[in-house]
Design an enzyme around this catalytic site. Structure first.
Site, PDB file in Angstrom:
ATOM      1  N   THR A 144      -1.493   0.523  -6.323  1.00 50.65           N
ATOM      2  CA  THR A 144      -1.642   0.013  -4.970  1.00 50.65           C
ATOM      3  C   THR A 144      -2.909   0.617  -4.374  1.00 50.65           C
ATOM      4  OG1 THR A 144      -0.475  -0.410  -2.877  1.00 50.65           O
ATOM      5  CG2 THR A 144      -0.200   1.786  -3.853  1.00 50.65           C
ATOM      6  N   TYR A 145      -3.089   0.470  -3.083  1.00 49.53           N
ATOM      7  CA  TYR A 145      -4.247   1.048  -2.411  1.00 49.53           C
ATOM      8  C   TYR A 145      -3.763   1.958  -1.297  1.00 49.53           C
ATOM      9  CZ  TYR A 145      -3.212  -2.595   0.998  1.00 49.53           C
ATOM     10  OH  TYR A 145      -2.571  -3.399   1.905  1.00 49.53           O
TER      11      TYR A 145
ATOM     12  N   ALA B  22       6.592  -4.215  -1.541  1.00 46.26           N
ATOM     13  CA  ALA B  22       7.492  -4.400  -2.679  1.00 46.26           C
ATOM     14  C   ALA B  22       7.721  -3.121  -3.475  1.00 46.26           C
ATOM     15  CB  ALA B  22       6.950  -5.493  -3.592  1.00 46.26           C
ATOM     16  N   ALA B  23       6.761  -2.198  -3.454  1.00 48.47           N
ATOM     17  CA  ALA B  23       6.918  -0.935  -4.182  1.00 48.47           C
ATOM     18  C   ALA B  23       8.121  -0.138  -3.687  1.00 48.47           C
ATOM     19  CB  ALA B  23       5.653  -0.101  -4.065  1.00 48.47           C
TER      20      ALA B  23
ATOM     21  N   SER C 133       0.804  -1.214   0.000  1.00 43.31           N
ATOM     22  CA  SER C 133       0.000   0.000   0.000  1.00 43.31           C
ATOM     23  C   SER C 133       0.841   1.270   0.000  1.00 43.31           C
ATOM     24  CB  SER C 133      -0.955   0.036   1.197  1.00 43.31           C
ATOM     25  OG  SER C 133      -0.231   0.243   2.388  1.00 43.31           O
TER      26      SER C 133
END
Length: 145
Positions: free
Chosen positions: A57-58, A74-75, A25
């Site tokens: 993502t959120y 992971a971002a 997120s």
């Protein structure tokens, strides 16, 4: 037919933290989410102006007034503290609504404080340039929230 349209963006925000080991997120100051009409849990695209990375993502609501914009999971391999990013949210609308809808554009400073609210998706407010004609001063727009 439903059309997927741009409905909000937080323009040129500064990433304040990245946590590779979080579950995922993006954490965003609740004031920014409110100004952009983006809900916690809403799907957003993140465009990293610094390095060109794009991801989806959120959102998770961060502490109100903190200026936080944290990349989680992971971002964090793609987006780093200090990077300049644009958060974009989309919504599905019928044809008539899509043709008349006015999105929310939130411009922030280097500390992720709101400096301008606008409605023009092409707004690209940069330091030293005059305000685009469709944008509104912060105090005027804030009164409508």
């Amino acid at each position: 037919m439903l059309r997927t349209m741009f409905h909000a963006k937080i323009h040129r925000a500064t990433v304040t933290q990245a946590d590779l080991h979080y579950v995922g997120s993006v954490t965003v100051d609740q004031d920014l989410l409110d100004a952009a009409d983006i809900l916690p849990g809403e799907l957003v695209s993140i465009v990293d102006v610094t390095n060109g990375a794009r991801l989806e993502t959120y959102t998770i609501a961060g502490e109100r007034g903190s200026g936080v914009l944290g990349i989680n999971g992971a971002a964090a391999h793609l987006v780093h503290p200090g990077d300049i990013v644009i958060l974009i949210a989309y919504g599905q609308m019928d044809d008539d609504e899509a043709r008349h809808f006015q999105p929310k554009v939130v411009h922030v400073d280097a500390d992720n404080r709101i400096v301008e609210l606008g409605i023009d998706p092409a707004d690209g407010l940069l330091d030293g340039l005059s305000r685009p004609p469709l944008s509104r001063e912060w105090n005027e727009a804030q009164a409508e929230l």
